[in-house]
Structure formats: structure tokens, C-alpha cells
Design a protein around this motif. Structure first.
Motif, PDB file in Angstrom:
ATOM      1  N   PHE A  26      -2.240  10.683   6.513  1.00  0.00           N
ATOM      2  CA  PHE A  26      -2.709   9.623   5.624  1.00  0.00           C
ATOM      3  C   PHE A  26      -1.653   8.521   5.549  1.00  0.00           C
ATOM      4  CE2 PHE A  26      -4.940  13.406   4.229  1.00  0.00           C
ATOM      5  CZ  PHE A  26      -6.232  12.947   4.021  1.00  0.00           C
ATOM      6  N   HIS A  27      -2.118   7.292   5.383  1.00  0.00           N
ATOM      7  CA  HIS A  27      -1.221   6.138   5.230  1.00  0.00           C
ATOM      8  C   HIS A  27      -1.575   5.436   3.922  1.00  0.00           C
ATOM      9  CE1 HIS A  27       0.507   6.154   9.376  1.00  0.00           C
ATOM     10  NE2 HIS A  27      -0.608   6.822   9.600  1.00  0.00           N
ATOM     11  N   PHE A  28      -0.615   5.359   3.033  1.00  0.00           N
ATOM     12  CA  PHE A  28      -0.836   4.719   1.739  1.00  0.00           C
ATOM     13  C   PHE A  28      -0.059   3.406   1.688  1.00  0.00           C
ATOM     14  CE2 PHE A  28      -1.028   9.363   0.783  1.00  0.00           C
ATOM     15  CZ  PHE A  28      -2.397   9.431   0.607  1.00  0.00           C
ATOM     16  N   HIS A  29      -0.798   2.316   1.672  1.00  0.00           N
ATOM     17  CA  HIS A  29      -0.165   0.995   1.629  1.00  0.00           C
ATOM     18  C   HIS A  29       0.022   0.501   0.200  1.00  0.00           C
ATOM     19  CE1 HIS A  29      -1.954   1.276   5.694  1.00  0.00           C
ATOM     20  NE2 HIS A  29      -0.866   0.624   6.048  1.00  0.00           N
ATOM     21  N   SER A  30      -0.775   1.010  -0.708  1.00  0.00           N
ATOM     22  CA  SER A  30      -0.699   0.540  -2.093  1.00  0.00           C
ATOM     23  C   SER A  30      -0.627   1.725  -3.045  1.00  0.00           C
ATOM     24  CB  SER A  30      -1.921  -0.313  -2.435  1.00  0.00           C
ATOM     25  OG  SER A  30      -3.097   0.492  -2.457  1.00  0.00           O
ATOM     26  N   LEU A  31      -0.176   1.450  -4.266  1.00  0.00           N
ATOM     27  CA  LEU A  31      -0.144   2.487  -5.297  1.00  0.00           C
ATOM     28  C   LEU A  31      -1.556   2.910  -5.657  1.00  0.00           C
ATOM     29  CD1 LEU A  31       2.786   1.476  -5.369  1.00  0.00           C
ATOM     30  CD2 LEU A  31       2.666   1.510  -7.870  1.00  0.00           C
ATOM     31  N   SER A  32      -2.481   1.958  -5.621  1.00  0.00           N
ATOM     32  CA  SER A  32      -3.867   2.256  -5.957  1.00  0.00           C
ATOM     33  C   SER A  32      -4.463   3.282  -4.990  1.00  0.00           C
ATOM     34  CB  SER A  32      -4.697   0.971  -5.933  1.00  0.00           C
ATOM     35  OG  SER A  32      -6.031   1.221  -6.302  1.00  0.00           O
ATOM     36  N   GLU A  33      -4.169   3.135  -3.700  1.00  0.00           N
ATOM     37  CA  GLU A  33      -4.653   4.094  -2.708  1.00  0.00           C
ATOM     38  C   GLU A  33      -4.124   5.494  -2.997  1.00  0.00           C
ATOM     39  OE1 GLU A  33      -5.048   1.129   1.194  1.00  0.00           O
ATOM     40  OE2 GLU A  33      -3.327   2.481   0.987  1.00  0.00           O
ATOM     41  N   PHE A  34      -2.855   5.578  -3.377  1.00  0.00           N
ATOM     42  CA  PHE A  34      -2.256   6.886  -3.655  1.00  0.00           C
ATOM     43  C   PHE A  34      -2.861   7.497  -4.919  1.00  0.00           C
ATOM     44  CE2 PHE A  34       1.086   9.732  -5.269  1.00  0.00           C
ATOM     45  CZ  PHE A  34       1.276  10.531  -4.147  1.00  0.00           C
ATOM     46  N   HIS A  35      -3.070   6.680  -5.948  1.00  0.00           N
ATOM     47  CA  HIS A  35      -3.712   7.161  -7.170  1.00  0.00           C
ATOM     48  C   HIS A  35      -5.075   7.765  -6.858  1.00  0.00           C
ATOM     49  CE1 HIS A  35      -1.640   5.829 -11.033  1.00  0.00           C
ATOM     50  NE2 HIS A  35      -0.769   5.538 -10.080  1.00  0.00           N
ATOM     51  N   THR A  36      -5.860   7.053  -6.063  1.00  0.00           N
ATOM     52  CA  THR A  36      -7.192   7.536  -5.706  1.00  0.00           C
ATOM     53  C   THR A  36      -7.105   8.864  -4.962  1.00  0.00           C
ATOM     54  OG1 THR A  36      -8.039   5.271  -5.585  1.00  0.00           O
ATOM     55  CG2 THR A  36      -9.305   6.986  -4.448  1.00  0.00           C
ATOM     56  N   PHE A  37      -6.172   8.949  -4.044  1.00  0.00           N
ATOM     57  CA  PHE A  37      -5.968  10.173  -3.259  1.00  0.00           C
ATOM     58  C   PHE A  37      -5.641  11.356  -4.168  1.00  0.00           C
ATOM     59  CE2 PHE A  37      -3.008  12.963  -0.893  1.00  0.00           C
ATOM     60  CZ  PHE A  37      -3.822  13.336   0.170  1.00  0.00           C
ATOM     61  N   CYS A  38      -4.878  11.092  -5.240  1.00  0.00           N
ATOM     62  CA  CYS A  38      -4.454  12.152  -6.158  1.00  0.00           C
ATOM     63  C   CYS A  38      -5.479  12.442  -7.248  1.00  0.00           C
ATOM     64  CB  CYS A  38      -3.122  11.777  -6.809  1.00  0.00           C
ATOM     65  SG  CYS A  38      -1.751  11.659  -5.651  1.00  0.00           S
ATOM     66  N   GLY A  39      -6.623  11.754  -7.203  1.00  0.00           N
ATOM     67  CA  GLY A  39      -7.644  11.971  -8.223  1.00  0.00           C
ATOM     68  C   GLY A  39      -7.289  11.383  -9.563  1.00  0.00           C
TER      69      GLY A  39
END
Length: 304
Positions: free
Chosen positions: A5-18
Motif C-alpha cells: 500500500f502507498h499512503f500519500h495523505s493522512l486521510s488515506e491512512f485514516h481510511t485504511f485504519c477504519g
């Protein structure tokens, strides 16, 4: 197929973590007990484009860098920088409840600040995860207090002072972390001294003529890999115990080796230079003279 997985933004990571979207797009403090990594894949791999500072306890996962791993079962502070590869092996059968905090900082948040240019001077961002910082209860309380003060600030109405105040708190967190790492190096004196001794032994083996001819001049990464620690961690350790960097130690061994070959063999300066991995004897001459105040031929003549 690459499943990294590649996370460019904090928002993407938040979504990934539920998790809900971050309250601030460039900085976020996550309650680790609320993180819910996808459980359909027991081995998660990712690369993130932001800094993260994690204070984790009882995490149902094993974090890996390369072949190294560490099980988080107590209060540990770890650091990741942008573009760093992280692998997590999930343990869905674990009975403990994970807890802790994860502070995410996008590099864009640091723009126009001195910290933007200085943050990478904190070498612990390049330590391997098994070199994480063990915190005492008092130290952990200090770190949590700073993290929570950062959260309070970005949750408040944004004004012209907000960014500066948060950056000051980030700097404070990094300075305390550096202090606590120094304490950890000291309290683990015996094991660290054993590492320094083993480092010296490894260098000696590298500079045996047959080994040098076969493998060439050792690099910082070569030696660190043999010790199963990161190059930055080795450098920090050596500066504390010897007041010299890893590269300085290697250069000293190289000069000692050159002196030995100049004084005990009839090899030409060029042959010794090639033996040490120099493409041009002039480069070897320059390095030798900068360290000894003599050229190789002057040293040989003086020795004779």
C-alpha cells in the motif's frame, strides 16, 4: 503482484485504519486502540509519505524492517520517516487490547519552518524498529502530554499562531526523545559496549589482506548489517562511546592498514591504493596525507 500500500495523505491512512477523516489534513494524533487494520490480509506492507511517531503498547502485530522484527508488548516509542517501507504481520488470535498513540506529520506541515530542514538530523527516524525507544513510566507521561497538547492545539480554532505552536511542541517531543535515547544508550551500557567490541572485531576481519582483496573496503552499511543494526543506530552508538563516527573508524583502520603495508611490504603505493579500493592512487595519496600529514612515500622513507 505487488500488494504494498502507498499512503500519500493522512486521510488515506485514516481510511485504511477504519478511522474518521483527520481533523487537520497535515497533522493527526491517532488513538491506537481505535485502529482497525484490514484483517483479511495477515501481512500488510506499506510506504507512507509522512512522518509517524508511535507510542504503542500490547499491539496485536509484529512490525518488520527487512529481516528484523520487534513485538510491541510494552511502552515503546518508534519513528518512521517518509518513503520508509513498513511490514506488519497481524496476529488476530492475540488476547491483549492494543493501546497507545500514533502521531502523523505530513512534511507539508513543516514548510517555512526551521524544523523542515532539521527534522532529518534526528537519526532515530532511520533506526530500525527493533531499535525503538523503551520508555519509563515518567518518560511515557512526558511524551503523552506533548502529543495531547499538539492535539488540543490543532483542534482549536486555527489562527496565525497555531502552526508555530504545534511545531514548537513537535520540536519539544523530538528533543525529549533524543534525551531518552541517550539515557537508553547509557542504561544498556553492557550490551552496547559488547556491540562496540564486536564492531572492532568485524573491522579487524575486514582489513585482513585476503578479505580486503576479496570484498573491498567495508562500507558503513556493510558493518551495520553484520551487527544486525541500522547504520544510523551504529553511528549514534559509536559517537557516544568513542566520540567518532562509523566512517571515521573505517578510515582509521584503512590508514592503519596502509601504514602496515607501507612498512612491511615492498608493494608500490599504487598497488596498496588499488588493494584498498581506490581507482586512482592520487586519491589515496590525498586521503593518507590528510590523516597523517605525510605522503605515503614520505611515511615509508621515514619508517625506513
Amino acid at each position: 503482484m505487488d500488494n504494498t500500500f502507498h499512503f500519500h495523505s493522512l486521510s488515506e491512512f485514516h481510511t485504511f485504519c477504519g478511522l474518521p477523516k483527520p481533523e487537520h489534513p497535515l497533522i493527526s494524533l491517532i488513538d491506537y486502540s481505535k485502529v482497525n487494520y484490514p484483517v483479511n490480509d495477515h501481512a500488510l506492507k506499506w510506504i507512507q509519505q509522512f512522518y509517524s511517531i508511535g507510542l504503542k503498547r500490547n499491539v496485536n502485530a509484529r512490525f518488520n524492517y527487512g529481516q528484523q522484527h520487534y513485538d510491541f508488548d510494552s511502552g515503546l516509542l518508534s519513528f518512521c520517516s517518509p518513503d520508509q517501507f513498513l511490514k506488519i504481520e497481524m496476529n488476530p488470535d492475540a488476547q491483549v487490547e492494543p493501546s497507545g498513540w500514533l502521531l502523523l506529520i505530513h512534511p507539508d506541515f513543516l514548510w517555512h519552518s526551521e524544523l523542515a530542514t532539521r527534522i532529518n538530523s534526528y537519526e532515530f527516524f532511520s533506526y530500525a524498529v527493533n531499535e525503538a525507544l523503551f520508555l519509563s513510566d515518567k518518560e511515557e507521561a512526558v511524551i503523552v502530554e506533548i502529543m495531547e497538547s499538539i492535539e488540543r492545539e490543532y483542534q482549536s480554532p486555527i489562527d496565525q499562531f497555531s502552526q508555530d505552536l504545534i511545531i514548537k511542541q513537535i520540536e519539544r517531543l523530538l528533543i525529549y526523545s533524543e534525551r531518552f535515547y541517550q539515557r537508553q544508550f547509557t542504561t544498556r551500557k553492557k550490551s552496547n559496549q559488547e556491540l562496540v567490541t564486536l564492531f572492532e572485531q568485524i573491522l579487524v576481519q575486514h582489513f585482513i589482506p585476503d578479505n580486503l582483496g576479496k570484498n573491498g573496503l567495508p562500507t558503513v552499511n556493510d558493518v551495520a548489517a553484520q551487527l544486525h543494526i541500522s547504520a544510523n543506530y551504529l553511528g549514534s552508538l559509536l559517537r557516544i562511546y568513542t566520540q567518532q563516527s562509523t566512517q571515521q573508524h573505517i578510515q582509521k583502520k584503512m590508514i592503519d592498514y596502509a601504514k602496515m603495508r607501507l612498512s612491511t611490504t615492498s608493494l608500490s603505493v599504487a598497488e596498496i591504493a588499488y588493494e584498498l579500493g581506490f581507482e586512482h592512487p592520487q586519491s589515496f595519496n590525498k586521503v593518507f596525507k590528510s590523516k597523517t600529514k605525510q605522503s605515503p612515500l614520505e611515511f615509508r622513507a621515514g619508517f625506513n
